[in-house]
Design a protein around this motif. Structure first.
Motif, PDB file in Angstrom:
ATOM      1  N   GLY A 110       0.966  -1.325   0.158  1.00  0.00           N
ATOM      2  CA  GLY A 110      -0.003   0.014  -0.013  1.00  0.00           C
ATOM      3  C   GLY A 110       0.753   1.265   0.091  1.00  0.00           C
ATOM      4  O   GLY A 110       0.656   1.992   0.680  1.00  0.00           O
ATOM      5  N   ASP A 133       0.156  -0.747  -4.813  1.00  0.00           N
ATOM      6  CA  ASP A 133      -0.819   0.269  -4.432  1.00  0.00           C
ATOM      7  C   ASP A 133      -1.910  -0.094  -5.748  1.00  0.00           C
ATOM      8  O   ASP A 133      -1.521  -0.539  -6.843  1.00  0.00           O
ATOM      9  CB  ASP A 133      -0.652   1.477  -4.346  1.00  0.00           C
ATOM     10  CG  ASP A 133      -1.538   2.236  -3.377  1.00  0.00           C
ATOM     11  OD1 ASP A 133      -1.244   2.344  -2.158  1.00  0.00           O
ATOM     12  OD2 ASP A 133      -2.656   2.657  -3.858  1.00  0.00           O
ATOM     13  N   ILE A 172      -2.566   1.326   6.736  1.00  0.00           N
ATOM     14  CA  ILE A 172      -3.358   0.708   5.770  1.00  0.00           C
ATOM     15  C   ILE A 172      -4.628   0.181   6.420  1.00  0.00           C
ATOM     16  O   ILE A 172      -5.388  -0.741   5.765  1.00  0.00           O
ATOM     17  CB  ILE A 172      -2.574  -0.517   5.188  1.00  0.00           C
ATOM     18  CG1 ILE A 172      -2.170  -1.451   6.183  1.00  0.00           C
ATOM     19  CG2 ILE A 172      -1.698   0.117   4.057  1.00  0.00           C
ATOM     20  CD1 ILE A 172      -1.610  -2.788   5.437  1.00  0.00           C
TER      21      ILE A 172
END
Length: 331
Positions: A110, A133, A172
Motif C-alpha cells: 500500500g 498499490d 493501511i
C-alpha cells in the motif's frame, strides 16, 4: 529457530524463523491487474486502472472489485506525504525500526505516493524496492532500484515465497479485510531471518485533562469511523492487535513500540511540540479523507449532513484549548 530478542520497547520488528510451522490460510484470488504467468518484471497499465471515481468533491480509486474509503486525489497525496514526515520525526529520522543489515529485496505494501519506498531505495541503493498499490499515483522519476506496481495485496501475490528481506506496511487500516491472511502472506514471502514491520495509528483520541468530551464532535466522529469500518468488514482501530496477529502468524521476537502524537503544539517537550504543530495542520485535512465516503456510503448520511458534521470536527480540532493526543503503534 527461536529469536533471542527480548520483547521490550527497544525496537519494533518481527523475526521470520527458519522453520515455518504456521497452518495454511486460504487467500482470496478475486483480482490482479497482472497476468502472473508473464515472465517480465513490468507490465503496462490497463486503461481501466486510471478510471477514477469522483464523489462529494473527492477522487477515489475505482479499479477492481474492492472499493476503499480513502481518496487518492492531490489533496490526499499532500496529506500522506505530511504523515510520512511526521512518522519520520517520531522515529528520530529513521524509516523503520527493524535491525536491517543491507537488505536486498524490500516490499512496501500500500505504498501510496511512494515516498517511503523512494527514501528507502536511496538509503539502500543496492536493494530492489517494490511498492504496490491500487492507485498509480506514484511519480515516474524515481531511483533506478524502485519499481511501482498496481496490485491488490489482499489477493495472491505475484512474488515467490521466501523472496523479501523486508516487508513494510504503514497506515493501511481500513483497507484490510483479513489481517490474519495478510500476516501469513508476509510471513511466507520473507526470507529466513527477514523482517516485517507494520505501523498503524489507533483510530482513537486520548486526553489526560478532560478537554475531550464524550459528547463532542470529534469523539462522535471517531465512533462513526469505527462503526463504519466494522460494517464494511475492514476495521479501522486495529493498531493494538498488530503484535498479537504477528505472533499468531508465526513471527518471533515481535516487539511493539508506541508513540504519542499531540494534536497541537501544547506539550512542553520540544519534540512533541514539533509533532503537535504538524498534526495540527494534518488532522483537519484527514477528517474528510477518512470520513466522507464512510459517512455517505456506509452510514447513510447525505453529503450535506456529512460535510456539516465534519466541519464541526475540524473546528474542534482547531481549538488550541483542546489537549488531546493519538498513538502510533509500530510492530
Amino acid at each position: 529457530m527461536t529469536s533471542t530478542m527480548p520483547e521490550q520497547d527497544q525496537s519494533s520488528q518481527a523475526l521470520h524463523p527458519y522453520a515455518n510451522t504456521v497452518g495454511e490460510i486460504p487467500v482470496d484470488e478475486e483480482f490482479s491487474i497482472y497476468n502472473e504467468t508473464l515472465p517480465s518484471d513490468t507490465t503496462s497499465l490497463s486503461s481501466s486502472v486510471l478510471n477514477y471515481e469522483y464523489e462529494n468533491g473527492r477522487r477515489y480509486h475505482k479499479y477492481g472489485q474492492v472499493q476503499y474509503s480513502m481518496p487518492n486525489d492531490e489533496a490526499e497525496q499532500d496529506r500522506l506525504d505530511l504523515v510520512h514526515h511526521m512518522v519520520s520525526v517520531m522515529l528520530n529520522g529513521e524509516l523503520f525500526l527493524a535491525p536491517l543489515k543491507n537488505p536486498q529485496t524490500i516490499l512496501d505494501l500500500g505504498t501510496g505516493t511512494g515516498i517511503w519506498a523512494i527514501d528507502i531505495a536511496d538509503q539502500f541503493p543496492s536493494a530492489k524496492v517494490i511498492g504496490n498499490d491500487l492507485s498509480p499515483i506514484q511519480p515516474s522519476w524515481v531511483p533506478p532500484n524502485v519499481e511501482f506496481v498496481v496490485d491488490d495485496f489482499e489477493n495472491t501475490w505475484m512474488h515467490s515465497e521466501d523472496c523479501f528481506d523486508f516487508i513494510h506496511a504503514r497506515t493501511i487500516s481500513g483497507c484490510v479485510h483479513n489481517w490474519g491472511c495478510l500476516m501469513k502472506k508476509a510471513y511466507d514471502h520473507l526470507k529466513p531471518n527477514g523482517y516485517f514491520e507494520c505501523a498503524e495509528f489507533a483510530i482513537d483520541a486520548f486526553s489526560d485533562d478532560g478537554t475531550l468530551k464524550e459528547d463532542s464532535p470529534y469523539r462522535e466522529y471517531i465512533n462513526n469511523l469505527n462503526k463504519a469500518g466494522e460494517m464494511t468488514g475492514r476495521p479501522m482501530n486495529i493498531a493494538t492487535s498488530l503484535k498479537t496477529w504477528m505472533k499468531d502468524a508465526g513471527f518471533e521476537g515481535v516487539v511493539e513500540t508506541v508513540y504519542v502524537i499531540p494534536y497541537g503544539p501544547w506539550p512542553k517537550d520540544q519534540k512533541l511540540k514539533e509533532l503537535g504543530k504538524w498534526q495540527y495542520a494534518q488532522a483537519p485535512e484527514g477528517v474528510e479523507a477518512y470520513g466522507l465516503r464512510l459517512y455517505t456510503q456506509v452510514l447513510g448520511w447525505s453529503e450535506s449532513e456529512a460535510k456539516l458534521h465534519q466541519a464541526l470536527v475540524k473546528k474542534q480540532l482547531s481549538d488550541r484549548s483542546l489537549h488531546i493526543y493519538g498513538k502510533l503503534y509500530v510492530s
